[in-house]
Design an enzyme around this catalytic site. Structure first.
Site, mmCIF file in Angstrom:
data_model
loop_
_atom_site.group_PDB
_atom_site.id
_atom_site.type_symbol
_atom_site.label_atom_id
_atom_site.label_comp_id
_atom_site.label_asym_id
_atom_site.label_seq_id
_atom_site.Cartn_x
_atom_site.Cartn_y
_atom_site.Cartn_z
ATOM 1 N N GLU A 17 -18.340 18.975 -9.748
ATOM 2 C CA GLU A 17 -17.783 20.068 -8.878
ATOM 3 C C GLU A 17 -16.344 20.347 -9.185
ATOM 4 O O GLU A 17 -16.032 21.486 -9.091
ATOM 5 C CB GLU A 17 -17.781 19.628 -7.580
ATOM 6 C CG GLU A 17 -19.385 19.682 -6.865
ATOM 7 C CD GLU A 17 -19.294 18.809 -5.589
ATOM 8 O OE1 GLU A 17 -19.264 19.485 -4.526
ATOM 9 O OE2 GLU A 17 -19.433 17.602 -5.641
ATOM 10 N N GLU A 70 -20.221 10.002 -8.019
ATOM 11 C CA GLU A 70 -20.608 10.381 -6.422
ATOM 12 C C GLU A 70 -19.747 9.694 -5.409
ATOM 13 O O GLU A 70 -20.181 8.530 -5.470
ATOM 14 C CB GLU A 70 -21.907 10.888 -6.216
ATOM 15 C CG GLU A 70 -22.766 11.670 -7.277
ATOM 16 C CD GLU A 70 -23.915 12.227 -6.714
ATOM 17 O OE1 GLU A 70 -24.734 13.121 -7.090
ATOM 18 O OE2 GLU A 70 -24.741 11.348 -6.084
ATOM 19 N N ASP A 72 -30.526 7.106 -1.010
ATOM 20 C CA ASP A 72 -29.411 7.906 -0.987
ATOM 21 C C ASP A 72 -29.717 9.366 -0.405
ATOM 22 O O ASP A 72 -30.800 10.012 -0.697
ATOM 23 C CB ASP A 72 -28.791 8.290 -2.530
ATOM 24 C CG ASP A 72 -27.556 8.545 -2.722
ATOM 25 O OD1 ASP A 72 -26.660 8.553 -1.579
ATOM 26 O OD2 ASP A 72 -26.950 9.177 -3.576
ATOM 27 N N HIS A 88 -21.301 20.121 -0.809
ATOM 28 C CA HIS A 88 -21.738 19.548 -1.846
ATOM 29 C C HIS A 88 -23.148 20.288 -2.516
ATOM 30 O O HIS A 88 -23.157 20.509 -3.407
ATOM 31 C CB HIS A 88 -21.874 17.801 -1.932
ATOM 32 C CG HIS A 88 -22.716 17.317 -3.182
ATOM 33 N ND1 HIS A 88 -21.830 17.359 -4.260
ATOM 34 C CD2 HIS A 88 -23.680 16.889 -3.412
ATOM 35 C CE1 HIS A 88 -22.705 16.813 -5.218
ATOM 36 N NE2 HIS A 88 -23.969 16.335 -4.521
ATOM 37 N N ARG A 120 -25.527 13.712 -15.561
ATOM 38 C CA ARG A 120 -25.972 15.050 -15.111
ATOM 39 C C ARG A 120 -26.986 15.757 -16.205
ATOM 40 O O ARG A 120 -28.038 16.551 -15.419
ATOM 41 C CB ARG A 120 -24.763 15.882 -14.695
ATOM 42 C CG ARG A 120 -23.940 15.404 -13.748
ATOM 43 C CD ARG A 120 -24.586 15.479 -12.276
ATOM 44 N NE ARG A 120 -23.539 15.126 -11.489
ATOM 45 C CZ ARG A 120 -23.699 14.749 -10.111
ATOM 46 N NH1 ARG A 120 -24.968 14.972 -9.672
ATOM 47 N NH2 ARG A 120 -22.868 14.500 -9.247
ATOM 48 N N THR A 128 -25.212 2.120 -9.523
ATOM 49 C CA THR A 128 -24.700 2.253 -8.158
ATOM 50 C C THR A 128 -23.531 1.078 -7.724
ATOM 51 O O THR A 128 -24.005 0.178 -7.515
ATOM 52 C CB THR A 128 -25.668 2.484 -7.094
ATOM 53 O OG1 THR A 128 -26.435 3.549 -7.552
ATOM 54 C CG2 THR A 128 -24.938 3.019 -5.745
ATOM 55 N N GLU A 162 -19.321 8.397 -1.928
ATOM 56 C CA GLU A 162 -20.316 8.286 -0.923
ATOM 57 C C GLU A 162 -19.716 7.142 0.141
ATOM 58 O O GLU A 162 -19.019 6.167 -0.225
ATOM 59 C CB GLU A 162 -21.872 8.113 -1.480
ATOM 60 C CG GLU A 162 -22.084 8.898 -2.612
ATOM 61 C CD GLU A 162 -23.594 8.818 -2.615
ATOM 62 O OE1 GLU A 162 -24.364 8.317 -1.690
ATOM 63 O OE2 GLU A 162 -23.863 9.241 -3.727
ATOM 64 N N GLN A 201 -30.402 14.172 -15.198
ATOM 65 C CA GLN A 201 -30.896 14.353 -13.973
ATOM 66 C C GLN A 201 -31.289 16.105 -14.098
ATOM 67 O O GLN A 201 -32.397 16.455 -13.537
ATOM 68 C CB GLN A 201 -29.722 14.691 -13.098
ATOM 69 C CG GLN A 201 -30.090 15.054 -11.679
ATOM 70 C CD GLN A 201 -28.666 15.001 -10.728
ATOM 71 O OE1 GLN A 201 -27.652 14.549 -10.908
ATOM 72 N NE2 GLN A 201 -28.781 15.631 -9.402
ATOM 73 N N ASP A 244 -22.353 6.446 -6.617
ATOM 74 C CA ASP A 244 -23.639 6.382 -7.207
ATOM 75 C C ASP A 244 -23.302 7.330 -8.538
ATOM 76 O O ASP A 244 -23.660 8.467 -8.703
ATOM 77 C CB ASP A 244 -24.419 7.498 -6.376
ATOM 78 C CG ASP A 244 -25.855 7.176 -6.521
ATOM 79 O OD1 ASP A 244 -26.263 6.267 -7.134
ATOM 80 O OD2 ASP A 244 -26.650 8.319 -6.383
ATOM 81 N N TYR A 265 -28.220 13.524 1.091
ATOM 82 C CA TYR A 265 -27.545 14.513 0.545
ATOM 83 C C TYR A 265 -26.905 15.188 1.682
ATOM 84 O O TYR A 265 -27.216 16.386 1.888
ATOM 85 C CB TYR A 265 -28.710 15.691 -0.152
ATOM 86 C CG TYR A 265 -28.479 16.339 -1.250
ATOM 87 C CD1 TYR A 265 -27.467 16.572 -1.971
ATOM 88 C CD2 TYR A 265 -29.092 17.786 -1.131
ATOM 89 C CE1 TYR A 265 -27.204 17.323 -2.889
ATOM 90 C CE2 TYR A 265 -29.001 18.563 -2.090
ATOM 91 C CZ TYR A 265 -27.851 18.657 -3.014
ATOM 92 O OH TYR A 265 -27.476 19.561 -3.972
ATOM 93 N N LYS A 271 -30.076 8.861 -12.241
ATOM 94 C CA LYS A 271 -29.327 7.985 -10.996
ATOM 95 C C LYS A 271 -29.549 6.438 -10.995
ATOM 96 O O LYS A 271 -28.683 5.845 -10.540
ATOM 97 C CB LYS A 271 -29.897 8.489 -9.782
ATOM 98 C CG LYS A 271 -29.799 10.053 -9.560
ATOM 99 C CD LYS A 271 -28.171 10.259 -9.120
ATOM 100 C CE LYS A 271 -28.278 11.688 -8.498
ATOM 101 N NZ LYS A 271 -26.854 12.015 -7.870
ATOM 102 N N TYR A 315 -35.283 16.588 -12.983
ATOM 103 C CA TYR A 315 -35.460 16.374 -11.293
ATOM 104 C C TYR A 315 -36.367 17.426 -10.648
ATOM 105 O O TYR A 315 -36.803 17.064 -9.948
ATOM 106 C CB TYR A 315 -33.969 16.722 -10.869
ATOM 107 C CG TYR A 315 -33.631 18.142 -10.444
ATOM 108 C CD1 TYR A 315 -33.871 18.645 -9.103
ATOM 109 C CD2 TYR A 315 -33.075 18.937 -11.561
ATOM 110 C CE1 TYR A 315 -33.138 19.850 -9.032
ATOM 111 C CE2 TYR A 315 -32.901 20.237 -11.375
ATOM 112 C CZ TYR A 315 -32.721 20.603 -10.312
ATOM 113 O OH TYR A 315 -32.343 21.994 -9.792
ATOM 114 N N THR A 368 -23.164 12.766 -2.156
ATOM 115 C CA THR A 368 -21.623 12.946 -2.405
ATOM 116 C C THR A 368 -20.984 13.667 -1.070
ATOM 117 O O THR A 368 -21.504 14.524 -0.648
ATOM 118 C CB THR A 368 -21.641 13.961 -3.548
ATOM 119 O OG1 THR A 368 -22.359 13.160 -4.760
ATOM 120 C CG2 THR A 368 -20.194 14.200 -3.982
#
Length: 399
Positions: free
Chosen positions: A348, A189, A116, A123, A227, A247, A191, A230, A223, A118, A243, A234, A334
């Protein structure tokens, strides 16, 4: 034009013909092509016309077909276009048209690996402002390479699969230590996913200009993201349990040939990219997504302004000599636009939960048990003919 009756609002017109895997009742899964609100059962049609490789369409996944490579993909598309346009083929095809409402769609291909990216600057900027409010939103490497992470292929699921709320460690900003429990900040997300057909050789990078020799087509991707898990995990190695739990992908794979009329130039890249990320195949696609929460439209992210092209993503994925395999899936990350109504995630859309969405008088931030999210997408061609990518749906259930 086609001799098949196609509803005027169908996403699957005669120039689209995406491939997927369906199950009719207790019969074995097999490959079909979508046309209007019906499916062409390809195995018996190919057999009746004594097509070489007709047995590939009797398989429960697209992998064997995908492995054939670009010449076979191009020839198959030409055959499909002839089937739906030539009235001489009607007697052969018509007995094998099945209503989409009568079948259960399956995972269209066996996923070998999942990466995946970015790739949306908007985003990445939004999340940088949310996660690192006292720093520059984009990290120094972001405009020099397509940032990505290696996901979990075994948890890629077909549209319609319920999503079990994940549990894990999460730490509130003012807490002294983490706690364990179900995610309270479950997100989506939006995508676009790219499906690899022809494999590459270990130790040999795939160039930007070789993109179409390896990638068959696209699917929609959601996906799902926890949060709170994450945010705690992360640093320093990036996404992991926040994550990897699920998916979702759409059931229909739209070929690059079908999508090609919607190709648009890549936005300017500044600073200039390194030579391995340069080439002649730096297109994006003019695709508009729609996000529905419990049936209500909440966002319409645009894909055309994505910063990194799919060819650059593939080139970067393999530049160290890593190979790709039949069934590999890599996704854009995203997709978000500059307007609030174009953001491709709830973190967001609600700015971290600070600004709830109000639907039918009720506030929504992150996903609750029972919430259903459906993502659709339509590509726009120069003639104005819409080309649909189908939909991907999932419903949250308690863990």
């Amino acid at each position: 034009m086609s001799w098949i009756d196609i509803p005027a609002d169908s996403p699957f017109g005669p120039d689209n013909l995406p491939l997927g895997v369906f199950r009719l009742g207790d019969e074995e899964p097999r490959v079909g092509a979508a046309i209007g609100d019906q499916i062409i059962d390809l195995a018996p049609v190919a057999s009746a016309q004594m097509l070489d490789g007709s047995q590939l369409f009797a398989q429960p996944s697209l992998n064997d077909f995908l492995a054939l490579g670009r010449p076979a993909w191009r020839a198959t598309r030409g055959w499909l276009l002839e089937l739906v346009r030539n009235t001489n083929d009607r007697d052969t095809v018509e007995p094998h048209l099945i209503p989409q409402s009568a079948v259960t769609m399956q995972l269209p291909f066996e996923v070998a690996d999942y990466v995946d990216f970015y790739a949306s600057e908007q985003h990445a900027t939004n999340l940088g402002r949310l996660f690192r409010p006292d720093s520059e939103p984009l990290l120094p490497n972001w405009k020099h390479l397509p940032v990505g992470y290696h996901g979990r292929a075994g948890t890629v699921v077909p549209s319609g699969t319920d999503i079990v709320r994940p549990s894990g460690q999460r730490k509130a900003p003012d807490a002294a230590a983490p706690t364990y429990g179900p995610s309270q900040r479950l997100d989506i997300e939006v995508e676009l996913g790219y499906v690899v057909g022809a494999p590459s050789q270990l130790g040999r990078p795939v160039s930007v200009d070789e993109f179409e020799e390896h990638v068959y087509g696209v699917v929609l991707v959601n996906d799902w993201s926890a949060r709170d898990l994450q945010a705690w995990e992360y640093v320093p190695l990036g996404p992991f349990l926040g994550k990897s739990f699920a998916t979702s992908i759409s059931p229909w794979v739209v070929s690059l040939e079908a999508l090609s009329p919607a190709a648009v130039p890549l936005p300017p890249q500044d600073p200039p990219v390194l030579p391995y990320l340069s080439g002649n195949n730096l297109n994006n696609y003019d695709i508009t997504f729609q996000v529905f929460l419990n049936g209500h439209l909440v966002s319409s992210p645009p894909y055309r302004d994505i910063y990194w092209s799919p060819a650059q993503m593939l080139a970067h994925l393999t530049v160290n000599g890593a190979s790709v395999r039949t069934g590999d899936l890599y996704a854009s990350g995203t997709i978000s636009g500059p307007d609030q109504t174009q953001r491709g995630s709830f973190i967001e859309l609600t700015w971290g939960g600070r600004d709830p969405l109000v639907i039918d008088g009720k506030e929504h931030t992150f996903l609750q048990d029972g919430d259903q999210v459906t993502i659709t997408a339509t590509a726009t061609t120069p003639t104005g003919t819409p080309l649909g990518l189908g939909e991907v749906t999932g419903t949250i259930i308690s863990g």
